[in-house]
Design an enzyme around this catalytic site. Structure first.
Site, PDB file in Angstrom:
ATOM      1  N   THR A   1     -30.739  11.381 -10.766  1.00 16.12           N
ATOM      2  CA  THR A   1     -30.456  12.320  -9.874  1.00 16.12           C
ATOM      3  C   THR A   1     -28.229  12.105  -9.971  1.00 16.12           C
ATOM      4  O   THR A   1     -27.669  13.543  -9.310  1.00 16.12           O
ATOM      5  CB  THR A   1     -31.032  11.643  -8.738  1.00 16.12           C
ATOM      6  OG1 THR A   1     -32.889  12.029  -9.517  1.00 16.12           O
ATOM      7  CG2 THR A   1     -30.544  13.083  -7.685  1.00 16.12           C
TER       8      THR A   1
ATOM      9  N   ASP B   1     -31.847   0.334  -9.065  1.00 17.26           N
ATOM     10  CA  ASP B   1     -32.208   0.719 -10.437  1.00 17.26           C
ATOM     11  C   ASP B   1     -31.262   0.160 -10.933  1.00 17.26           C
ATOM     12  O   ASP B   1     -31.479  -0.199 -12.214  1.00 17.26           O
ATOM     13  CB  ASP B   1     -32.130   2.294 -10.391  1.00 17.26           C
ATOM     14  CG  ASP B   1     -31.202   2.503  -9.736  1.00 17.26           C
ATOM     15  OD1 ASP B   1     -30.960   1.622  -8.646  1.00 17.26           O
ATOM     16  OD2 ASP B   1     -31.189   3.897  -9.437  1.00 17.26           O
TER      17      ASP B   1
END
Length: 266
Positions: free
Chosen positions: A137, A114
């Protein structure tokens, strides 16, 4: 024969799986599902097929699927569902993927897919040197220098992790909505927690940006933010230049195009 001109980009994060349907360079549809629920390959395949059809697209229109994942545990089922129901073998970004990002780390494989995708998108779209902040997160701050070189990365707990710690590790603090209160001068428990979470994250963000600029000697460094909760933070500081909620999906398309060009030139 149905024209195959759509690309499906999938960002598998710790909290959500985000899907983006591309027609050329344009994102024509996005949808998401939770990551933590266990699903079979059939559930993945049927769910994705049904959502595509609900958006007016047929699986047969897909030319390809590309995935960035930080959750290895679901990849077997997700891949199998895509192969079975979408009839495509997805490209999964990993150590062997040519992304155009040169990673200046002792072990480049440690950098999550990511973050690689975000860095490529940030640099390709907005130029460098650039800091890409992903409020997910975890909150990540990645520095990319000219030449698309990943120079440094900082990782901190995300806002939701901090919030969960507050209400899970204390006896009396309630679960709350994560949003900016009207004033930092809180006078009740809920706004007190909201002020601590949001203003605390703003303060952390501004401090890290300043220190990175100082340490790297980059007073003109551009700062781009993404991630679900990034909108709250980006709107409260002038140290973030751009908030781009679809940065990761855009990065998946950019990397896919790089792969396609290499195949054409091979």
């Amino acid at each position: 024969m149905m024209k195959k001109d759509l690309l499906l980009g999938i960002d598998v994060g710790n909290t959500n799986i985000t899907f983006g349907v591309f027609k050329g360079e344009e994102i024509v549809r996005t949808f998401r599902m939770t990551t933590k629920m266990q699903r079979t390959s059939d559930e993945f395949g049927v769910w994705i097929s049904n959502l595509l059809q609900g958006c007016g697209y047929e699986p047969e229109e897909l030319k390809d699927v590309i995935i960035a994942s930080v959750v290895p545990g679901i990849m077997h089922s997700l891949n199998a569902g895509i192969i079975k129901y979408l009839k495509r073998t997805p490209i999964v970004i990993g150590a062997g993927t040519k992304t155009g990002l040169r990673i200046n780390m002792a072990n480049p494989k440690e950098l999550g897919a990511d973050r690689v995708v975000d860095c490529v998108a940030g640099y390709e779209i907005y130029g460098g040197p650039i800091m890409v902040i992903d409020f997910g997160t975890a909150t990540t701050y990645d520095l990319v220098l000219s030449g698309c070189v990943f120079e440094s990365g900082i990782t901190s707990p995300g806002i939701r992790i901090c919030a969960n710690a507050l209400w899970n590790e204390t006896a009396k603090l309630p679960e709350i909505a994560i949003e900016k209160p009207e004033s930092i001068l809180a006078r009740d428990t809920t706004t007190s927690m909201q002020a601590g979470l949001v203003y605390g994250c703003i303060g952390q963000t501004e401090y890290i940006i300043r220190k990175v600029k100082e340490a790297a000697g980059l007073s003109e460094m551009k700062v781009v933010a993404t991630g679900g909760l990034g909108r709250i933070i980006a709107g409260e500081t002038d140290m973030i230049d751009v908030y781009d909620p679809d940065l990761t999906l855009k990065g998946l398309r950019i990397i896919y195009e790089k792969q396609a060009k290499r195949k054409d030139n091979a």
